[in-house]
Design an enzyme around this catalytic site. Structure first.
Site, mmCIF file in Angstrom:
data_model
loop_
_atom_site.group_PDB
_atom_site.id
_atom_site.type_symbol
_atom_site.label_atom_id
_atom_site.label_comp_id
_atom_site.label_asym_id
_atom_site.label_seq_id
_atom_site.Cartn_x
_atom_site.Cartn_y
_atom_site.Cartn_z
ATOM 1 N N CYS A 114 0.815 -1.227 0.000
ATOM 2 C CA CYS A 114 0.000 0.000 0.000
ATOM 3 C C CYS A 114 0.845 1.274 0.000
ATOM 4 C CB CYS A 114 -0.952 0.008 1.194
ATOM 5 S SG CYS A 114 -2.167 -1.310 1.129
ATOM 6 N N HIS A 257 -3.036 7.400 4.098
ATOM 7 C CA HIS A 257 -3.482 6.187 3.407
ATOM 8 C C HIS A 257 -4.936 5.900 3.786
ATOM 9 C CE1 HIS A 257 -3.690 2.301 1.688
ATOM 10 N NE2 HIS A 257 -3.575 1.626 2.814
ATOM 11 N N ASN A 287 -10.185 0.611 0.476
ATOM 12 C CA ASN A 287 -8.717 0.652 0.452
ATOM 13 C C ASN A 287 -8.238 0.204 -0.930
ATOM 14 O OD1 ASN A 287 -5.982 0.273 0.751
ATOM 15 N ND2 ASN A 287 -6.126 -0.936 2.634
HETATM 16 C C1 LIG Z 1 -10.329 -5.419 10.043
HETATM 17 C C2 LIG Z 1 -10.852 -4.500 11.146
HETATM 18 C C3 LIG Z 1 -11.858 -3.536 10.529
HETATM 19 C C4 LIG Z 1 -11.552 -5.358 12.181
HETATM 20 O O1 LIG Z 1 -12.019 -4.518 13.200
HETATM 21 P P1 LIG Z 1 -11.868 -4.983 14.731
HETATM 22 O O2 LIG Z 1 -12.564 -3.995 15.547
HETATM 23 O O3 LIG Z 1 -10.404 -5.180 14.946
HETATM 24 O O4 LIG Z 1 -12.672 -6.314 14.720
HETATM 25 P P2 LIG Z 1 -12.177 -7.767 15.198
HETATM 26 O O5 LIG Z 1 -11.086 -8.242 14.279
HETATM 27 O O6 LIG Z 1 -11.876 -7.666 16.638
HETATM 28 O O7 LIG Z 1 -13.453 -8.605 14.956
HETATM 29 C C5 LIG Z 1 -14.560 -8.410 15.759
HETATM 30 C C6 LIG Z 1 -15.646 -9.368 15.337
HETATM 31 O O8 LIG Z 1 -16.193 -8.948 14.078
HETATM 32 C C7 LIG Z 1 -16.260 -10.066 13.198
HETATM 33 N N1 LIG Z 1 -16.138 -9.603 11.836
HETATM 34 C C8 LIG Z 1 -15.007 -9.479 11.095
HETATM 35 N N2 LIG Z 1 -15.338 -9.002 9.886
HETATM 36 C C9 LIG Z 1 -16.662 -8.796 9.865
HETATM 37 C C10 LIG Z 1 -17.566 -8.312 8.908
HETATM 38 N N3 LIG Z 1 -17.165 -7.902 7.686
HETATM 39 N N4 LIG Z 1 -18.854 -8.219 9.247
HETATM 40 C C11 LIG Z 1 -19.300 -8.600 10.449
HETATM 41 N N5 LIG Z 1 -18.494 -9.080 11.405
HETATM 42 C C12 LIG Z 1 -17.174 -9.177 11.112
HETATM 43 C C13 LIG Z 1 -15.116 -10.957 13.632
HETATM 44 O O9 LIG Z 1 -15.352 -12.270 13.200
HETATM 45 C C14 LIG Z 1 -15.174 -10.800 15.133
HETATM 46 O O10 LIG Z 1 -16.192 -11.620 15.607
HETATM 47 P P3 LIG Z 1 -15.988 -12.459 16.980
HETATM 48 O O11 LIG Z 1 -15.771 -11.413 18.043
HETATM 49 O O12 LIG Z 1 -17.267 -13.199 17.105
HETATM 50 O O13 LIG Z 1 -14.786 -13.315 16.742
HETATM 51 C C15 LIG Z 1 -9.701 -3.723 11.826
HETATM 52 O O14 LIG Z 1 -8.896 -4.582 12.577
HETATM 53 C C16 LIG Z 1 -8.847 -2.994 10.845
HETATM 54 O O15 LIG Z 1 -9.285 -2.068 10.199
HETATM 55 N N6 LIG Z 1 -7.584 -3.377 10.715
HETATM 56 C C17 LIG Z 1 -6.700 -2.795 9.739
HETATM 57 C C18 LIG Z 1 -6.971 -3.409 8.421
HETATM 58 C C19 LIG Z 1 -6.348 -2.670 7.300
HETATM 59 O O16 LIG Z 1 -6.635 -1.523 7.111
HETATM 60 N N7 LIG Z 1 -5.490 -3.353 6.521
HETATM 61 C C20 LIG Z 1 -4.847 -2.826 5.398
HETATM 62 C C21 LIG Z 1 -3.797 -1.869 5.824
HETATM 63 S S1 LIG Z 1 -2.845 -1.365 4.485
#
Ligand SMILES: CC(C)(COP(=O)(O)OP(=O)(O)OC[C@H]1O[C@@H](n2cnc3c(N)ncnc32)[C@H](O)[C@@H]1OP(=O)(O)O)[C@@H](O)C(=O)NCCC(=O)NCCS
Length: 331
Positions: A114, A257, A287
């Site tokens: 990215c 970003h 993204n």
């Molecule tokens: C991916 C992201 C949005 C997840 O948010 P989070 O608050 O960390 O959520 P978690 O990973 O703790 O997941 C929480 C719950 O939501 C669920 N979940 C994940 N994706 C889901 C979706 N699309 N819809 C509904 N539920 C979802 C998970 O399974 C988890 O359920 P559980 O508690 O029963 O296990 C966040 O971690 C994030 O933005 N990370 C950076 C990702 C990124 O930008 N990557 C590229 C960088 S270049």
């Protein structure tokens, strides 16, 4: 700090097809509410079948050339950031050169995930320093959806396709153009397993007839990526602003970003950027990986978010991990 490098024109292009959060509700177990509150994303553009990275890049490049009042014939170099090139070989930059109707120029693909756009911009500055009078197309173009696992709700809701481009020269800048005051790029390979697209690479070769598995697609540890993104972008912005004798108050527009609105807000909070001083496009594009900052920069220009005298701070973060920042001054 550096010699004078001018961005003469800005362009971007996204595919026509829009995939909304409601559309995703029909594909995986998710909801508009979950996606909106966790990421700020409402919709993303996705490529049509057969539409390639260079198909998007050529339109973004032509837009940037038109804004610069240039033609493709003027280009001496192409630096093309992507982790989703049309093919492993030939380079997408060679295909792009052909689509632009030019031959015999330097053309190279660069993969810094990215962060690729800032890496390509820095490489372009290096080429211009070595060969004064050159004119470089710096583009970043991604079909992230070719590496999206539509069965993985943790990643498939996050990404979109698109391309951004700028024209870089060492000519005297004109009004509406920008000079690059400084740029920093960084990497920490110890954290590479946290964000990957492995299969198809030499470490994870595919065999004839074998079915692709999860590792063919984007895999990540979301919460760890989140923490590192906030920390790294925050630190590199502080470093570049300080070493240029500026304060955060001197920055008129912050273009981070576009991965996730919560990451943007967390970095913004650390650096004290809020409201109109922060460029947000993640709601409409998701993204777009290397293209994200290039698209947001082009939109900032076309939407009148920058004016003569504006100081713009760009920052990015991605797999590797890689990250970086740049300061632009608009003329
Ligand atoms: C991916 C992201 C949005 C997840 O948010 P989070 O608050 O960390 O959520 P978690 O990973 O703790 O997941 C929480 C719950 O939501 C669920 N979940 C994940 N994706 C889901 C979706 N699309 N819809 C509904 N539920 C979802 C998970 O399974 C988890 O359920 P559980 O508690 O029963 O296990 C966040 O971690 C994030 O933005 N990370 C950076 C990702 C990124 O930008 N990557 C590229 C960088 S270049």
């Amino acid at each position: 700090m550096h010699g004078r490098f001018t961005i003469e024109g800005f362009g971007r292009h996204v595919p026509e097809r829009v995939l909304t959060n409601a559309d995703l509700e029909a594909i995986v177990d998710t909801s508009d509410d979950w996606i909106t509150t966790r990421t700020g994303i409402k919709e993303r553009h996705i490529a049509a079948p057969g539409e390639t990275s260079s198909d998007l890049a050529v339109v973004a490049a032509r837009n940037a050339l038109a804004q610069a009042g240039r033609t493709a014939q003027d280009l001496t170099h192409i630096f093309y950031a992507t982790f989703t090139p049309d093919a492993v070989c030939p380079p997408a930059s060679s295909i792009l050169q052909e689509k632009l109707g030019i031959q015999g120029r330097s053309a190279v693909d660069m993969n810094a995930a990215c962060s690729g756009f800032l890496y390509a911009l820095e490489a372009g500055m290096g080429a211009l320093a070595l060969r004064p009078g050159s004119t470089a197309l710096i583009t970043a173009s991604e079909i992230t959806t070719c590496r999206t696992n539509w069965a993985d709700r943790g990643t498939c809701v996050l990404f979109g396709d698109g391309a951004g481009a700028v024209i870089l020269s060492d000519k005297e800048p004109k009004p509406g153009q920008a000079v690059i005051k400084d740029i920093i790029t960084k990497s920490d390979g110890s954290l590479w397993p946290l964000l990957t697209v492995k299969a198809g690479g030499s470490g994870w070769p595919l065999k004839l007839g074998e079915q692709v598995k999860e590792d063919y697609f984007i895999e990540m540890n979301g919460p760890e990526v989140y923490k590192n993104a906030v920390r790294s972008m925050g630190q590199v912005c502080e470093e570049i602003v300080t070493r240029n004798g500026l304060a955060m108050d001197d920055v008129d527009l912050f273009i981070p970003h576009q991965a996730n609105l919560r990451i943007i807000e967390a970095v913004g909070k650390r650096l004290k950027f809020t409201g109109d001083r922060v460029m947000v496009t993640v709601d409409r594009y998701g993204n777009t990986s290397a293209a994200s900052v290039a698209i947001a920069l082009s939109d900032a220009v076309s939407e009148g978010r920058v004016k003569s005298g504006s100081t713009v701070l760009l920052t990015t973060f991605g797999g590797g991990f890689t990250w970086g920042a740049a300061i632009l001054k608009f003329i």
